[in-house]
Motif scaffolding. Structure first.
Motif, PDB file in Angstrom:
ATOM      1  N   GLY A  57     157.946  51.814 -42.110  1.00  0.00           N
ATOM      2  CA  GLY A  57     158.200  51.844 -43.651  1.00  0.00           C
ATOM      3  C   GLY A  57     157.841  50.361 -44.250  1.00  0.00           C
ATOM      4  N   GLU A  58     158.011  49.322 -43.127  1.00  0.00           N
ATOM      5  CA  GLU A  58     158.762  48.165 -43.188  1.00  0.00           C
ATOM      6  C   GLU A  58     157.942  47.470 -42.744  1.00  0.00           C
ATOM      7  N   GLU A  59     157.574  47.105 -44.282  1.00  0.00           N
ATOM      8  CA  GLU A  59     156.313  45.200 -44.557  1.00  0.00           C
ATOM      9  C   GLU A  59     155.853  44.891 -43.725  1.00  0.00           C
ATOM     10  N   LEU A  60     154.767  44.167 -43.129  1.00  0.00           N
ATOM     11  CA  LEU A  60     154.215  43.678 -42.051  1.00  0.00           C
ATOM     12  C   LEU A  60     154.133  42.140 -42.815  1.00  0.00           C
ATOM     13  N   PRO A  61     154.068  40.809 -42.068  1.00  0.00           N
ATOM     14  CA  PRO A  61     153.964  40.083 -42.394  1.00  0.00           C
ATOM     15  C   PRO A  61     152.315  39.496 -42.314  1.00  0.00           C
ATOM     16  N   VAL A  62     152.089  38.694 -43.076  1.00  0.00           N
ATOM     17  CA  VAL A  62     150.985  38.055 -43.517  1.00  0.00           C
ATOM     18  C   VAL A  62     150.315  37.375 -42.160  1.00  0.00           C
ATOM     19  N   THR A  64     147.049  38.785 -39.212  1.00  0.00           N
ATOM     20  CA  THR A  64     145.623  39.561 -38.777  1.00  0.00           C
ATOM     21  C   THR A  64     146.266  40.659 -37.818  1.00  0.00           C
ATOM     22  N   TYR A  65     145.876  41.641 -37.387  1.00  0.00           N
ATOM     23  CA  TYR A  65     146.290  42.512 -36.743  1.00  0.00           C
ATOM     24  C   TYR A  65     144.103  43.433 -36.824  1.00  0.00           C
ATOM     25  N   PHE A  66     145.425  44.106 -35.588  1.00  0.00           N
ATOM     26  CA  PHE A  66     143.952  44.588 -34.698  1.00  0.00           C
ATOM     27  C   PHE A  66     144.024  46.780 -35.127  1.00  0.00           C
ATOM     28  N   TYR A  67     142.977  47.058 -34.733  1.00  0.00           N
ATOM     29  CA  TYR A  67     142.812  48.357 -34.857  1.00  0.00           C
ATOM     30  C   TYR A  67     142.137  48.889 -33.922  1.00  0.00           C
ATOM     31  N   THR A  68     142.347  50.631 -33.964  1.00  0.00           N
ATOM     32  CA  THR A  68     141.829  51.348 -32.957  1.00  0.00           C
ATOM     33  C   THR A  68     141.419  52.445 -34.078  1.00  0.00           C
ATOM     34  N   LEU A  69     140.255  52.958 -34.087  1.00  0.00           N
ATOM     35  CA  LEU A  69     140.718  54.525 -34.745  1.00  0.00           C
ATOM     36  C   LEU A  69     139.147  55.372 -34.324  1.00  0.00           C
ATOM     37  N   VAL A  70     139.646  56.503 -34.008  1.00  0.00           N
ATOM     38  CA  VAL A  70     139.238  57.575 -33.761  1.00  0.00           C
ATOM     39  C   VAL A  70     137.899  58.845 -35.128  1.00  0.00           C
ATOM     40  N   TYR A  71     136.981  58.754 -34.758  1.00  0.00           N
ATOM     41  CA  TYR A  71     136.533  58.954 -36.017  1.00  0.00           C
ATOM     42  C   TYR A  71     135.876  59.566 -36.204  1.00  0.00           C
ATOM     43  N   GLU A  72     135.078  60.616 -37.261  1.00  0.00           N
ATOM     44  CA  GLU A  72     134.082  61.608 -36.807  1.00  0.00           C
ATOM     45  C   GLU A  72     134.352  62.780 -36.865  1.00  0.00           C
ATOM     46  N   GLY A  73     135.783  63.091 -36.916  1.00  0.00           N
ATOM     47  CA  GLY A  73     135.614  63.893 -36.384  1.00  0.00           C
ATOM     48  C   GLY A  73     136.181  64.230 -34.425  1.00  0.00           C
ATOM     49  N   GLY A  74     136.640  62.829 -34.056  1.00  0.00           N
ATOM     50  CA  GLY A  74     136.679  62.723 -32.990  1.00  0.00           C
ATOM     51  C   GLY A  74     135.584  62.093 -31.914  1.00  0.00           C
ATOM     52  N   THR A  75     134.368  62.251 -32.408  1.00  0.00           N
ATOM     53  CA  THR A  75     132.963  61.588 -31.763  1.00  0.00           C
ATOM     54  C   THR A  75     133.081  60.366 -31.846  1.00  0.00           C
ATOM     55  N   LYS A  76     133.800  60.043 -32.097  1.00  0.00           N
ATOM     56  CA  LYS A  76     133.054  57.843 -32.308  1.00  0.00           C
ATOM     57  C   LYS A  76     134.843  57.561 -32.213  1.00  0.00           C
ATOM     58  N   THR A  77     134.491  56.181 -31.947  1.00  0.00           N
ATOM     59  CA  THR A  77     135.797  55.083 -31.407  1.00  0.00           C
ATOM     60  C   THR A  77     135.259  53.845 -31.846  1.00  0.00           C
ATOM     61  N   ARG A  78     135.991  52.734 -31.675  1.00  0.00           N
ATOM     62  CA  ARG A  78     136.198  51.626 -32.871  1.00  0.00           C
ATOM     63  C   ARG A  78     137.689  51.032 -32.124  1.00  0.00           C
ATOM     64  N   SER A  79     137.099  49.768 -32.867  1.00  0.00           N
ATOM     65  CA  SER A  79     138.153  48.551 -32.603  1.00  0.00           C
ATOM     66  C   SER A  79     137.582  47.507 -33.556  1.00  0.00           C
ATOM     67  N   GLY A  80     138.628  46.487 -33.923  1.00  0.00           N
ATOM     68  CA  GLY A  80     138.324  45.484 -34.840  1.00  0.00           C
ATOM     69  C   GLY A  80     139.818  44.942 -35.460  1.00  0.00           C
ATOM     70  N   TRP A  81     139.454  43.665 -35.906  1.00  0.00           N
ATOM     71  CA  TRP A  81     140.392  43.417 -36.423  1.00  0.00           C
ATOM     72  C   TRP A  81     140.660  43.569 -38.307  1.00  0.00           C
ATOM     73  N   ILE A  82     141.773  43.541 -38.757  1.00  0.00           N
ATOM     74  CA  ILE A  82     142.477  43.126 -40.467  1.00  0.00           C
ATOM     75  C   ILE A  82     143.064  42.394 -40.328  1.00  0.00           C
ATOM     76  N   TYR A  83     143.177  41.677 -41.569  1.00  0.00           N
ATOM     77  CA  TYR A  83     143.835  40.774 -42.426  1.00  0.00           C
ATOM     78  C   TYR A  83     144.625  41.163 -43.165  1.00  0.00           C
ATOM     79  N   ILE A  84     145.981  41.148 -43.215  1.00  0.00           N
ATOM     80  CA  ILE A  84     146.867  41.320 -44.680  1.00  0.00           C
ATOM     81  C   ILE A  84     146.941  40.154 -45.091  1.00  0.00           C
ATOM     82  N   ASN A  85     146.350  40.028 -46.153  1.00  0.00           N
ATOM     83  CA  ASN A  85     146.988  38.441 -46.934  1.00  0.00           C
ATOM     84  C   ASN A  85     148.143  39.202 -48.432  1.00  0.00           C
ATOM     85  N   ARG A  86     149.567  38.917 -48.887  1.00  0.00           N
ATOM     86  CA  ARG A  86     150.213  39.017 -49.800  1.00  0.00           C
ATOM     87  C   ARG A  86     150.381  38.659 -50.693  1.00  0.00           C
TER      88      ARG A  86
END
Length: 86
Positions: A57-62, A64-86
């Motif tokens: 629950g700690e706030e992350l600093p501003v 770029t972060y990277f993600y991986t996700l498993v989606y569409e019921g577990g049939t697909k995966t994807r990775s990418g980046w996301i930027y936090i701006n506060r």
């Protein structure tokens, strides 16, 4: 086709882009990593709960972060980046 957001701005007064909204992807698992590759957040059956915080629950600093996700019921995966701006 829904677009995966490349940025969030939690806490800004506009009320937009506060969370990493993936509710239309049927995400089975989401993992967020910092620039050093350390896992900072993970969630099973994710929709739009991540607002730039760690698993503790700690706030992350501003930055770029990277993600991986498993989606569409577990049939697909994807990775990418996301930027936090506060």
């Amino acid at each position: 086709n829904c677009v995966i957001p490349q940025g969030i701005s939690p806490g800004l007064v506009d009320g937009k882009n506060d969370a990493f909204d993936l509710r239309y992807y049927d995400v089975t698992r989401l993992e967020i990593f910092n620039r050093n590759g350390l896992l900072v957040y993970s969630k099973d059956a994710y929709t739009n709960e991540w607002v730039g915080q760690t698993n503790d629950g700690e706030e992350l600093p501003v930055g770029t972060y990277f993600y991986t996700l498993v989606y569409e019921g577990g049939t697909k995966t994807r990775s990418g980046w996301i930027y936090i701006n506060r």
